[in-house]
Design a protein around this motif. Sequence first.
Motif, mmCIF file in Angstrom:
data_model
loop_
_atom_site.group_PDB
_atom_site.id
_atom_site.type_symbol
_atom_site.label_atom_id
_atom_site.label_comp_id
_atom_site.label_asym_id
_atom_site.label_seq_id
_atom_site.Cartn_x
_atom_site.Cartn_y
_atom_site.Cartn_z
ATOM 1 N N PHE A 25 -1.083 1.311 -5.350
ATOM 2 C CA PHE A 25 -0.264 0.230 -4.791
ATOM 3 C C PHE A 25 1.222 0.500 -5.016
ATOM 4 C CE2 PHE A 25 2.082 -3.707 -5.754
ATOM 5 C CZ PHE A 25 2.107 -4.260 -4.487
ATOM 6 N N LEU A 26 1.592 0.877 -6.231
ATOM 7 C CA LEU A 26 3.000 1.134 -6.528
ATOM 8 C C LEU A 26 3.529 2.340 -5.758
ATOM 9 C CD1 LEU A 26 3.121 0.480 -10.369
ATOM 10 C CD2 LEU A 26 4.136 -0.917 -8.562
ATOM 11 N N VAL A 27 2.823 3.466 -5.840
ATOM 12 C CA VAL A 27 3.299 4.711 -5.241
ATOM 13 C C VAL A 27 3.304 4.644 -3.717
ATOM 14 C CG1 VAL A 27 2.730 7.162 -4.950
ATOM 15 C CG2 VAL A 27 2.740 6.140 -7.225
ATOM 16 N N ASN A 28 2.225 4.140 -3.112
ATOM 17 C CA ASN A 28 2.091 4.167 -1.657
ATOM 18 C C ASN A 28 2.508 2.869 -0.973
ATOM 19 O OD1 ASN A 28 1.067 6.827 -1.648
ATOM 20 N ND2 ASN A 28 -0.885 6.028 -2.331
ATOM 21 N N PHE A 31 6.928 1.861 -3.761
ATOM 22 C CA PHE A 31 7.893 2.967 -3.773
ATOM 23 C C PHE A 31 8.118 3.549 -2.379
ATOM 24 C CE2 PHE A 31 6.369 4.203 -8.335
ATOM 25 C CZ PHE A 31 6.788 2.984 -8.807
ATOM 26 N N ALA A 32 7.108 3.513 -1.516
ATOM 27 C CA ALA A 32 7.203 4.088 -0.167
ATOM 28 C C ALA A 32 7.893 3.159 0.822
ATOM 29 C CB ALA A 32 5.801 4.438 0.335
ATOM 30 N N SER A 33 8.290 1.996 0.379
ATOM 31 C CA SER A 33 8.910 0.990 1.241
ATOM 32 C C SER A 33 10.268 1.441 1.774
ATOM 33 C CB SER A 33 9.093 -0.308 0.437
ATOM 34 O OG SER A 33 9.950 -1.189 1.106
ATOM 35 N N ARG A 39 16.927 8.320 -2.916
ATOM 36 C CA ARG A 39 17.138 8.879 -4.267
ATOM 37 C C ARG A 39 16.430 8.040 -5.336
ATOM 38 N NH1 ARG A 39 18.262 14.029 -3.639
ATOM 39 N NH2 ARG A 39 20.068 14.356 -2.337
ATOM 40 N N VAL A 40 16.405 6.737 -5.161
ATOM 41 C CA VAL A 40 15.699 5.863 -6.104
ATOM 42 C C VAL A 40 14.196 6.114 -5.990
ATOM 43 C CG1 VAL A 40 15.188 3.454 -6.703
ATOM 44 C CG2 VAL A 40 17.527 4.128 -6.081
ATOM 45 N N ARG A 41 13.713 6.292 -4.766
ATOM 46 C CA ARG A 41 12.291 6.546 -4.526
ATOM 47 C C ARG A 41 11.822 7.776 -5.310
ATOM 48 N NH1 ARG A 41 12.670 6.809 0.483
ATOM 49 N NH2 ARG A 41 12.217 4.603 0.814
#
Length: 180
Positions: A25-28, A31-33, A39-41
Motif C-alpha cells: 500500500f505504501l510503496v505502490n 509513494f507512487a502518487s 526526489r521525495v519519492r
Amino acid sequence: MSALRKIREIVWREAGDRKPVVWTFLVNGVFASTAVPNRVRVQLYRLAGLDIDRTAIIRPGVFFRSENVSIGASTVIGYRVIFDTRQPLSIGKRVAVGPGVTFVDSDHEMSDPERRAGKTVSAPIHIGDGARVSTCSVVLPGVTVGEGAAVGAQSLVKYDCEPHTLYVGTPARPVRPLPV
C-alpha cells in the motif's frame, strides 16, 4: 484457525506475496502518487528498503512487486513502469526506462494439459549502464540488455541484447549497431 488469526493473515499478506499488504500500500499507493515529488519519492522508496540510488528519478505510478530491484545513479524510470520481480532485477547507471515498460522475471511451465499455468520458473533481469528501454516494451525472465543498448517502443525482449545495438520488434531483434 481462529477468525482473528485468519483476518490478520489476509490483511497482513496476500497469498504469493513476500511483502506485507501495508508495504505494498505504501510503496505502490502512497509513494507512487502524483502528489509526491520525484526526489521525495526516491527517498521514501529507499526508506522502504528498495536499493535505489539517491540521484535516480522515478515518475509516479511505478509498481514494485518486491524489493528485489536495484536502480543505479542518474537513471530515469518513466510513468507506470511495472517491476513484477521475484528474482533480482538490476538497472545500471544512466539508464532510461520509458513509460509503461513491464519487467517480468517469471513464467509458468506448460507441461500439464489440465492446467497450463504450471510450476513457476523465474530468472533475474539485468539492464546495463547507459541502456534505454522504450515505451511499453516488455522484458522477460533471464534477459540481459547490454551496456548502451536501446530497445525500441513496444518491443518484446525475450533474448539478451548485445551492447550498443538497437533492438526492435516482437520478439526484439537487432536492427543496427549504435555509436560507441
